[in-house]
Design a protein around this motif. Sequence first.
Motif, mmCIF file in Angstrom:
data_model
loop_
_atom_site.group_PDB
_atom_site.id
_atom_site.type_symbol
_atom_site.label_atom_id
_atom_site.label_comp_id
_atom_site.label_asym_id
_atom_site.label_seq_id
_atom_site.Cartn_x
_atom_site.Cartn_y
_atom_site.Cartn_z
ATOM 1 N N HIS A 1 -9.818 -5.429 9.622
ATOM 2 C CA HIS A 1 -9.506 -4.244 8.819
ATOM 3 C C HIS A 1 -10.665 -4.082 7.846
ATOM 4 O O HIS A 1 -10.781 -4.816 6.868
ATOM 5 C CB HIS A 1 -8.180 -4.408 8.077
ATOM 6 C CG HIS A 1 -7.742 -3.151 7.392
ATOM 7 N ND1 HIS A 1 -6.670 -3.098 6.543
ATOM 8 C CD2 HIS A 1 -8.223 -1.892 7.442
ATOM 9 C CE1 HIS A 1 -6.518 -1.863 6.097
ATOM 10 N NE2 HIS A 1 -7.460 -1.110 6.626
ATOM 11 N N ASN B 1 -12.290 1.831 9.684
ATOM 12 C CA ASN B 1 -12.473 2.787 8.594
ATOM 13 C C ASN B 1 -13.781 3.573 8.705
ATOM 14 O O ASN B 1 -14.494 3.779 7.710
ATOM 15 C CB ASN B 1 -12.320 2.099 7.226
ATOM 16 C CG ASN B 1 -10.897 2.260 6.704
ATOM 17 O OD1 ASN B 1 -10.297 3.333 6.817
ATOM 18 N ND2 ASN B 1 -10.345 1.207 6.132
ATOM 19 N N MET C 1 -16.141 9.121 6.766
ATOM 20 C CA MET C 1 -14.799 9.374 6.222
ATOM 21 C C MET C 1 -14.777 10.618 5.329
ATOM 22 O O MET C 1 -13.719 11.094 4.942
ATOM 23 C CB MET C 1 -14.300 8.183 5.401
ATOM 24 C CG MET C 1 -14.207 6.903 6.165
ATOM 25 S SD MET C 1 -12.697 6.705 7.064
ATOM 26 C CE MET C 1 -11.503 6.486 5.756
ATOM 27 N N PHE D 1 -11.920 0.156 2.998
ATOM 28 C CA PHE D 1 -11.593 1.590 3.022
ATOM 29 C C PHE D 1 -12.650 2.438 2.300
ATOM 30 O O PHE D 1 -13.064 3.480 2.817
ATOM 31 C CB PHE D 1 -10.203 1.809 2.394
ATOM 32 C CG PHE D 1 -10.016 3.204 1.903
ATOM 33 C CD1 PHE D 1 -9.807 4.230 2.808
ATOM 34 C CD2 PHE D 1 -10.098 3.507 0.545
ATOM 35 C CE1 PHE D 1 -9.673 5.538 2.370
ATOM 36 C CE2 PHE D 1 -9.968 4.807 0.108
ATOM 37 C CZ PHE D 1 -9.746 5.823 1.025
ATOM 38 N N GLU E 1 -3.158 -4.515 7.950
ATOM 39 C CA GLU E 1 -2.340 -4.165 6.766
ATOM 40 C C GLU E 1 -0.961 -4.825 6.826
ATOM 41 O O GLU E 1 0.060 -4.190 6.572
ATOM 42 C CB GLU E 1 -2.218 -2.641 6.616
ATOM 43 C CG GLU E 1 -2.934 -2.142 5.386
ATOM 44 C CD GLU E 1 -2.758 -0.663 5.123
ATOM 45 O OE1 GLU E 1 -1.698 -0.266 4.612
ATOM 46 O OE2 GLU E 1 -3.710 0.084 5.391
ATOM 47 N N ASN F 1 0.832 -1.209 0.000
ATOM 48 C CA ASN F 1 0.000 0.000 0.000
ATOM 49 C C ASN F 1 0.862 1.254 0.000
ATOM 50 O O ASN F 1 0.542 2.236 -0.665
ATOM 51 C CB ASN F 1 -0.934 0.021 1.214
ATOM 52 C CG ASN F 1 -2.180 -0.782 0.949
ATOM 53 O OD1 ASN F 1 -2.489 -1.081 -0.199
ATOM 54 N ND2 ASN F 1 -2.887 -1.154 1.986
HETATM 55 O O1 KL2 Z 1 -7.785 4.009 5.509
HETATM 56 V V1 KL2 Z 1 -6.538 2.633 5.557
HETATM 57 O O2 KL2 Z 1 -5.819 3.175 3.954
HETATM 58 O O3 KL2 Z 1 -7.376 1.815 6.949
HETATM 59 O O4 KL2 Z 1 -5.122 3.166 6.506
HETATM 60 O O5 KL2 Z 1 -7.093 1.107 4.571
HETATM 61 C C1 KL2 Z 1 -6.902 1.214 3.250
HETATM 62 C C2 KL2 Z 1 -6.494 2.612 2.898
HETATM 63 C C3 KL2 Z 1 -5.772 0.372 2.729
HETATM 64 C C4 KL2 Z 1 -6.160 -1.026 2.320
HETATM 65 O O6 KL2 Z 1 -6.959 -1.020 1.204
HETATM 66 O O7 KL2 Z 1 -5.214 1.075 1.645
HETATM 67 C C5 KL2 Z 1 -5.575 2.439 1.711
HETATM 68 N N1 KL2 Z 1 -7.177 6.344 -1.176
HETATM 69 C C6 KL2 Z 1 -6.597 6.318 -0.005
HETATM 70 N N2 KL2 Z 1 -6.242 5.198 0.665
HETATM 71 C C7 KL2 Z 1 -6.486 4.059 0.074
HETATM 72 C C8 KL2 Z 1 -7.106 3.990 -1.187
HETATM 73 C C9 KL2 Z 1 -7.447 5.208 -1.809
HETATM 74 N N3 KL2 Z 1 -8.042 5.232 -3.008
HETATM 75 N N4 KL2 Z 1 -7.251 2.685 -1.490
HETATM 76 C C10 KL2 Z 1 -6.721 1.979 -0.468
HETATM 77 N N5 KL2 Z 1 -6.258 2.810 0.476
#
Ligand code: KL2
Length: 421
Positions: free
Chosen positions: A204, A245, A274, A207, A125, A84
């Motif tokens: 988890h 989230n 969010m 998101f 993660e 990520n």
């Molecule tokens: O919000 V997180 O960050 O709990 O820290 O969980 C998800 C997001 C993680 C696993 O999918 O990846 C991050 N924009 C921002 N963050 C993202 C996006 C996105 N489009 N897609 C995934 N994550």
Amino acid sequence: MGARRELKRRRSESPGLARAAAANAGDSAAPRDRGWYNPDRRKGRNRPPKPYRRWFEAEGDRSLSSSKGDSFLLISYNILGDNNAFNHRDLYWNIPCDIMKWNSRKGLICREIIHWNADLVCLQEVDRYEDILVHMKRKEYAGCYKGRSGDAKDGCAIFWKEKRFRLLEEESIDFSSIGLRNNVAQLLVFEVDEASKLVVGNIHVLFNPKRGDIKLGQIRMFLLKADALSRKWDSIPILLAGDFNSTPDSAIYKFLSTSELNISEHDRRHLSGMDNCQFGLYAFPSFLKFKWTNDEVRNATGYSKSEQVKHPLKLRSSYATIQGNARTRGPQGEPLATSYHSKFLGTVDYIWYSTGLECRKVLDTLPIDTLRKTGGLPTKEMGSDHLALVAEFVFTEPSELDHPHSTDDSAEEETIISKSV
Ligand code: KL2
């Protein structure tokens, strides 16, 4: 007297002493003085991770509460997956490359986890499980991992101190098997100190800020399965950690804390909050009245005809139950922020607990201005874009009224589990 003449004199008196004196006098032929090796004296080992964070304890007279056994500590920590961090470079555009590299973050993350010496560690993660397991094994932890399905490389991991916790049962949830995206959760049952039992969950949540229906469905399922496991082991207490989230002012938070929600009063795109946190850049236009489709209602509640959703647990959030520093807490008593990067500053991580447990203390999070000064996480001192939540618990003496469930109709809930997939 010269150093060498003194050495010669001592050598004739005591060869052992002479060797030490030789080392001190810089005699390269003699073995150097050897101290005992103490790994904890190595640089930084025993110092608390920076920036400094305070503990806050529960108020009131402890001797009055009916706790049993020793307390135990739990960490919940979204460690920012290596993949990520790499795939979402836009979120970390202002963070130097060397800070983002897994090899530099790994040390900070493992040191922090090991420093708090928790009995239970719930990580989200995780895509370098083996790297972390090596460190945890050295500190006498056992662990288990559940990876996400599909293309995702990360998953959830739980570690526990084998001296105190004995694993009795292990269950995981792959939400893709019930059409709720490829996220995962873990549920473990432990015997603690051969005296009490406990269900520990780690999740988890999806998101995507727009898909409140899926997030609510995942959390609903997680709580139902935790409840079923608790009942199976004679209504044992439940601890649920993770990255949900969803923010503290959201409808999903309300569902967790009050056990019910009517989704028709909410827009699916705002269900997790969010989009309106400190600076969530995930805002959606809401001038159009949002209508739930049958599929979305079924994702959220388990039934396409029911807009009311309930869960069977009585849950409290550990940080919200312990009064903290006004600079770190928001209106619900939750931290103002548990995560910070260029597109988000807010709270999404929680440690929930049921009756049968009492939260004794929590490790404070950081004030918003301290976080803002960093310009974004991770930093050279903090390995992830989330903060580790740390809370201490005790078991409480069971009373007639105190069981983890709000209803006692287990047959009804089993039907819900089987129908709501
Ligand atoms: O919000 V997180 O960050 O709990 O820290 O969980 C998800 C997001 C993680 C696993 O999918 O990846 C991050 N924009 C921002 N963050 C993202 C996006 C996105 N489009 N897609 C995934 N994550």
